[in-house]
Write a protein that holds these residues in place. Structure first.
Motif, mmCIF file in Angstrom:
data_model
loop_
_atom_site.group_PDB
_atom_site.id
_atom_site.type_symbol
_atom_site.label_atom_id
_atom_site.label_comp_id
_atom_site.label_asym_id
_atom_site.label_seq_id
_atom_site.Cartn_x
_atom_site.Cartn_y
_atom_site.Cartn_z
ATOM 1 N N GLU A 1 20.353 45.698 43.795
ATOM 2 C CA GLU A 1 21.809 45.702 43.663
ATOM 3 C C GLU A 1 22.353 44.418 44.266
ATOM 4 O O GLU A 1 22.006 44.059 45.387
ATOM 5 N N VAL A 2 23.227 43.747 43.511
ATOM 6 C CA VAL A 2 23.770 42.473 43.972
ATOM 7 C C VAL A 2 25.290 42.493 43.868
ATOM 8 O O VAL A 2 25.845 42.854 42.831
ATOM 9 N N LYS A 3 25.938 42.146 44.975
ATOM 10 C CA LYS A 3 27.367 41.871 44.966
ATOM 11 C C LYS A 3 27.639 40.811 46.019
ATOM 12 O O LYS A 3 26.852 40.637 46.954
ATOM 13 N N GLU A 4 28.740 40.112 45.850
ATOM 14 C CA GLU A 4 29.085 39.036 46.757
ATOM 15 C C GLU A 4 29.228 39.574 48.177
ATOM 16 O O GLU A 4 29.802 40.641 48.391
ATOM 17 N N GLY A 5 28.678 38.864 49.147
ATOM 18 C CA GLY A 5 28.731 39.307 50.541
ATOM 19 C C GLY A 5 29.898 38.697 51.270
ATOM 20 O O GLY A 5 30.655 37.942 50.703
ATOM 21 N N PRO A 6 30.089 39.035 52.506
ATOM 22 C CA PRO A 6 29.362 40.051 53.253
ATOM 23 C C PRO A 6 29.866 41.454 52.931
ATOM 24 O O PRO A 6 30.915 41.623 52.305
ATOM 25 N N TYR A 7 29.116 42.469 53.389
ATOM 26 C CA TYR A 7 29.528 43.851 53.197
ATOM 27 C C TYR A 7 30.819 44.114 53.965
ATOM 28 O O TYR A 7 30.950 43.753 55.127
ATOM 29 N N MET A 8 31.775 44.745 53.280
ATOM 30 C CA MET A 8 33.045 45.105 53.912
ATOM 31 C C MET A 8 33.353 46.552 53.532
ATOM 32 O O MET A 8 33.645 46.836 52.368
ATOM 33 N N PRO A 9 33.265 47.494 54.475
ATOM 34 C CA PRO A 9 33.485 48.907 54.152
ATOM 35 C C PRO A 9 34.831 49.167 53.478
ATOM 36 O O PRO A 9 34.943 50.047 52.628
ATOM 37 N N GLU A 10 35.851 48.389 53.834
ATOM 38 C CA GLU A 10 37.171 48.607 53.241
ATOM 39 C C GLU A 10 37.245 48.202 51.778
ATOM 40 O O GLU A 10 38.217 48.511 51.087
ATOM 41 N N ASP A 11 36.204 47.552 51.251
ATOM 42 C CA ASP A 11 36.163 47.155 49.846
ATOM 43 C C ASP A 11 35.771 48.326 48.937
ATOM 44 O O ASP A 11 35.978 48.298 47.753
ATOM 45 N N VAL A 12 35.195 49.385 49.515
ATOM 46 C CA VAL A 12 34.693 50.526 48.731
ATOM 47 C C VAL A 12 35.684 51.687 48.806
ATOM 48 O O VAL A 12 36.095 52.094 49.896
ATOM 49 N N THR A 13 36.037 52.228 47.629
ATOM 50 C CA THR A 13 36.879 53.415 47.564
ATOM 51 C C THR A 13 36.080 54.505 46.865
ATOM 52 O O THR A 13 35.597 54.306 45.748
ATOM 53 N N VAL A 14 35.916 55.643 47.521
ATOM 54 C CA VAL A 14 35.218 56.784 46.934
ATOM 55 C C VAL A 14 36.236 57.623 46.173
ATOM 56 O O VAL A 14 37.338 57.876 46.669
ATOM 57 N N PHE A 15 35.874 58.048 44.963
ATOM 58 C CA PHE A 15 36.755 58.830 44.106
ATOM 59 C C PHE A 15 37.008 60.191 44.739
ATOM 60 O O PHE A 15 36.083 60.878 45.150
ATOM 61 N N LYS A 16 38.259 60.572 44.823
ATOM 62 C CA LYS A 16 38.624 61.849 45.435
ATOM 63 C C LYS A 16 39.087 62.880 44.406
ATOM 64 O O LYS A 16 39.355 64.013 44.751
ATOM 65 N N GLY A 17 39.203 62.446 43.138
ATOM 66 C CA GLY A 17 39.548 63.338 42.040
ATOM 67 C C GLY A 17 40.830 64.018 42.212
ATOM 68 O O GLY A 17 41.313 64.903 41.712
#
Length: 94
Positions: free
Chosen positions: A78-94
Motif C-alpha cells: 500500500e502506497v500513499k504520500e507520507g507522513p502518516y497523519m491520523p486526522e487524514d483518515v475518516t471512517v464511514f459511520k453510515g
C-alpha cells in the motif's frame, strides 16, 4: 508505504483519506477492493488476483473504500504520500 498481510475474514472498513491518493498492489493471494458512495453502498468492486491479471488499483483522495481478503496468505503493498497523519483518515459511520 507498508505491507499488509490479510487472512480471509479480514475486512478493512469503509474509510477515506482527505488529502492523499492511495495505491494498492497485490503481491500474493486475492483481495476485493470496494469503492463506496456517500451512503456506504458499493458503486464499484474489483478483485485483485494475479490469475486474472488484476494486480493493483489506484484510489483517489476523498473516495470511500474498503478492502476484503478472499484468500489465505494475501499480501498487499500500500502506497500513499507520507507522513502518516491520523486526522487524514475518516471512517464511514453510515
Amino acid at each position: 508505504r507498508m505491507l499488509n498481510a490479510l487472512e480471509p475474514g479480514t475486512v478493512i472498513p469503509i474509510h477515506r483519506h482527505a488529502t492523499k491518493d492511495k495505491s494498492i498492489v497485490l503481491l500474493r493471494g486475492k483481495i476485493r477492493v470496494n469503492i463506496h458512495n456517500d451512503q456506504g453502498e458499493v458503486k464499484e468492486s474489483v478483485v485483485l488476483c494475479h490469475e486474472d491479471g488484476n494486480w493493483g488499483v489506484d484510489i483517489p483522495r476523498q473516495e470511500w473504500h474498503s478492502v476484503e481478503s478472499l484468500e489465505s496468505g494475501s499480501v498487499v503493498f500500500e502506497v500513499k504520500e507520507g507522513p502518516y497523519m491520523p486526522e487524514d483518515v475518516t471512517v464511514f459511520k453510515g
